[in-house]
Structures are given as C-alpha cells and as structure tokens.
Design a protein around this motif. Sequence first.
Motif, PDB file in Angstrom:
ATOM      1  N   THR A   8       0.603  -1.364   0.029  1.00 53.18           N
ATOM      2  CA  THR A   8      -0.173   0.132  -0.177  1.00 53.18           C
ATOM      3  C   THR A   8       0.880   1.303  -0.103  1.00 53.18           C
ATOM      4  OG1 THR A   8      -1.898   1.146   1.097  1.00 53.18           O
ATOM      5  CG2 THR A   8      -0.135  -0.046   2.453  1.00 53.18           C
ATOM      6  N   GLU A  12      -2.337   6.479   1.426  1.00 50.88           N
ATOM      7  CA  GLU A  12      -3.767   5.758   0.910  1.00 50.88           C
ATOM      8  C   GLU A  12      -4.435   4.830   2.155  1.00 50.88           C
ATOM      9  OE1 GLU A  12      -5.399   3.459  -2.276  1.00 50.88           O
ATOM     10  OE2 GLU A  12      -4.156   4.783  -3.475  1.00 50.88           O
ATOM     11  N   CYS A  13      -3.463   3.936   2.605  1.00 50.63           N
ATOM     12  CA  CYS A  13      -3.853   3.282   3.805  1.00 50.63           C
ATOM     13  C   CYS A  13      -2.614   2.892   4.620  1.00 50.63           C
ATOM     14  CB  CYS A  13      -4.761   2.171   3.585  1.00 50.63           C
ATOM     15  SG  CYS A  13      -5.333   1.097   5.041  1.00 50.63           S
ATOM     16  N   SER A  14      -2.088   3.348   5.616  1.00 53.43           N
ATOM     17  CA  SER A  14      -0.973   2.588   6.123  1.00 53.43           C
ATOM     18  C   SER A  14      -0.947   1.948   7.417  1.00 53.43           C
ATOM     19  CB  SER A  14       0.207   4.067   6.553  1.00 53.43           C
ATOM     20  OG  SER A  14      -0.344   4.872   7.510  1.00 53.43           O
ATOM     21  N   ASP A  17      -2.777   4.308   9.952  1.00 57.91           N
ATOM     22  CA  ASP A  17      -4.074   4.317   9.779  1.00 57.91           C
ATOM     23  C   ASP A  17      -4.913   3.034  10.547  1.00 57.91           C
ATOM     24  OD1 ASP A  17      -4.346   6.401   8.086  1.00 57.91           O
ATOM     25  OD2 ASP A  17      -3.695   5.196   6.405  1.00 57.91           O
ATOM     26  N   PHE A  18      -4.370   1.871  10.529  1.00 54.55           N
ATOM     27  CA  PHE A  18      -4.908   0.738  11.306  1.00 54.55           C
ATOM     28  C   PHE A  18      -4.699   1.113  12.840  1.00 54.55           C
ATOM     29  CE2 PHE A  18      -4.375  -1.280   7.235  1.00 54.55           C
ATOM     30  CZ  PHE A  18      -5.685  -2.359   7.277  1.00 54.55           C
ATOM     31  N   ILE A  26     -10.637  -2.224   8.760  1.00 59.24           N
ATOM     32  CA  ILE A  26     -10.679  -1.252   7.859  1.00 59.24           C
ATOM     33  C   ILE A  26     -10.687  -2.185   6.311  1.00 59.24           C
ATOM     34  CG2 ILE A  26      -9.035   0.073   6.276  1.00 59.24           C
ATOM     35  CD1 ILE A  26      -7.762   0.970   8.697  1.00 59.24           C
ATOM     36  N   TRP A  28     -10.232  -3.687   2.879  1.00 61.39           N
ATOM     37  CA  TRP A  28      -8.844  -3.728   1.951  1.00 61.39           C
ATOM     38  C   TRP A  28      -9.669  -3.788   0.559  1.00 61.39           C
ATOM     39  CZ3 TRP A  28      -4.226  -2.390   3.387  1.00 61.39           C
ATOM     40  CH2 TRP A  28      -3.378  -2.318   2.346  1.00 61.39           C
TER      41      TRP A  28
END
Length: 151
Positions: A8, A12-14, A17-18, A26, A28
């Motif tokens: 990723t 966008e989504c790291s 973020d989690f 989240i 995917w």
Amino acid sequence: MAKWLVKTEPSECSINDFAKAPDKSIPWDGVRNYQARNFLREMAVGDEVFIYHSSCKRIGIAGIVKVVRGAYPDPTQFDPASAYHDSRSTPAQPRWQAVDMKFVHKLPRLVQLDELKGLPGLEGLPLIRRGNRLSVMPVSEDEWQIILRLT
C-alpha cells in the motif's frame, strides 16, 4: 492460518491508519489485478498480514494486521463515483473482492526491501523478485519467521 503481505501507499492506507483505530476494521478494497484478487479470495479470518509501504520515501514492511472478515464483493466496483468503479461488474456477478483487516501491531522498525533481498530463505518471496507488482501475495511460515527475526 495463512500468512500474507499487502502493498500500500502510506498516503492511502498505512499501518498508522490501522493503529489509529485498533478496534476498528478497515476494508482492503480497490484491488484490480486478477492474481491479487484470487489471493484475497483465499484469505480467511485469523490470517496474519504484513503491511508493506511502497511508492514512498521509506519502503518496507511496517506492521502486522489480521483478517477479520474473509472475501466479499468489493463495494467500490459498483460505485460510479469511486476510482475503483468497474462498469462490467454487477452485484449478481462481481469481479472484485475485498477483505476486512484489523491492527495487530507496528514492527519495532521498518524492514526495508534492501534488507530482504539476498537474505537466505527469502529467494521464493514474490516481493523480492524483480518486476513483481502484485499488491497481495502469500508469505510462507518460514519466510514470515525470517522477516520477524529482522525486527
């Protein structure tokens, strides 16, 4: 339980973020490669997943998440406003899959791609093979343990 690696862009989504919402899953989604989609279909609840940051200044494995919901039709394929919309997909015949994942932990340090290359036992890891652009790939148990020992 299987092991996986997903790539990723941190913008966008790291892993961060989690980590911001560790009790929240989240989705995917947005995967638009057939082989990567097929790997998503194989993911099961409880599988562990390395989060790999790519297309950024510091490339590497940043943390671990787990699958909390197995493959289901990716809702972005049906949304005309989504960058991942696929006009050929229908609810009756969806082409793309998503899974939901939840935070496990950040690695103590980023495990960079250069460290992984040439490491005994990782010769078969798709990530280090030249030209591999898959965003979802399997990781064997032995490969997983080798990578964890680097942290």
